[in-house]
Design a protein around this motif. Structure first.
Motif, mmCIF file in Angstrom:
data_model
loop_
_atom_site.group_PDB
_atom_site.id
_atom_site.type_symbol
_atom_site.label_atom_id
_atom_site.label_comp_id
_atom_site.label_asym_id
_atom_site.label_seq_id
_atom_site.Cartn_x
_atom_site.Cartn_y
_atom_site.Cartn_z
ATOM 1 N N ALA A 1 -2.572 0.223 -4.732
ATOM 2 C CA ALA A 1 -2.365 -1.165 -4.332
ATOM 3 C C ALA A 1 -1.388 -1.728 -5.344
ATOM 4 O O ALA A 1 -1.657 -1.725 -6.547
ATOM 5 C CB ALA A 1 -3.672 -1.940 -4.370
ATOM 6 N N PHE B 1 -7.749 4.463 1.557
ATOM 7 C CA PHE B 1 -7.266 3.177 2.086
ATOM 8 C C PHE B 1 -8.397 2.189 2.367
ATOM 9 O O PHE B 1 -8.229 0.995 2.183
ATOM 10 C CB PHE B 1 -6.431 3.401 3.341
ATOM 11 C CG PHE B 1 -5.214 4.246 3.114
ATOM 12 C CD1 PHE B 1 -4.349 3.988 2.061
ATOM 13 C CD2 PHE B 1 -4.926 5.311 3.945
ATOM 14 C CE1 PHE B 1 -3.222 4.769 1.843
ATOM 15 C CE2 PHE B 1 -3.804 6.103 3.736
ATOM 16 C CZ PHE B 1 -2.955 5.829 2.683
ATOM 17 N N VAL C 1 -2.957 -7.757 2.049
ATOM 18 C CA VAL C 1 -2.164 -6.606 2.483
ATOM 19 C C VAL C 1 -1.359 -6.954 3.727
ATOM 20 O O VAL C 1 -0.182 -6.643 3.826
ATOM 21 C CB VAL C 1 -3.079 -5.383 2.720
ATOM 22 C CG1 VAL C 1 -2.282 -4.213 3.281
ATOM 23 C CG2 VAL C 1 -3.798 -4.996 1.429
ATOM 24 N N VAL D 1 0.851 -1.185 0.000
ATOM 25 C CA VAL D 1 0.000 0.000 0.000
ATOM 26 C C VAL D 1 0.887 1.236 0.000
ATOM 27 O O VAL D 1 1.787 1.360 0.837
ATOM 28 C CB VAL D 1 -0.919 0.013 1.247
ATOM 29 C CG1 VAL D 1 -1.733 1.294 1.312
ATOM 30 C CG2 VAL D 1 -1.818 -1.213 1.261
#
Length: 120
Positions: A110, A70, A82, A30
């Motif tokens: 991403a 996010f 993640v 991220v």
């Protein structure tokens, strides 16, 4: 004529995330949608480094997907990709502790990754 040669980027990671990448269990990184990452693309290599150490781990970029924030990223990518060791809510809190609201407002990337040794 544009240059489409894959490039190598160096990015810092905290130890806890570095270890997950090195183990192959973290497949989505991220990042804030910073301008210097705008041309990151599939086929590029990222050399993750733990800041202040010589430890590195190289991954191949498989895909880069843009999200408005996010929360949308975690919902779109699946929290276990993640960080398989934390819940969605824990991850959202952790990511927002790293990136304040003004950074999140830029958007989020991403970055789907695979360890270079195991990348197809």
């Amino acid at each position: 004529m544009s240059d489409t040669t894959p490039c190598v980027r160096e990015l810092n990671l905290y130890r806890q995330y570095f270890d997950l990448v090195a183990a192959g269990t973290k497949t989505i990184d991220v990042r804030v949608k910073y301008p210097h990452l705008a041309d990151l693309t599939a086929g590029d290599t990222i050399r993750f480094r733990i800041k202040g150490t010589g430890e590195t781990c190289e991954v191949k970029v498989k895909r880069v997907t843009e999200y408005p924030d996010f929360a949308a990223l975690l919902d779109g990518e699946g929290p276990s990709n993640v960080n398989p060791t934390a819940t969605r809510d824990e991850q959202l809190a952790n990511i927002r502790a790293i990136y304040p609201p003004e950074k999140e407002a830029l958007g989020a990337f991403a970055i789907e990754i695979a360890l270079l040794d195991s990348a197809p």
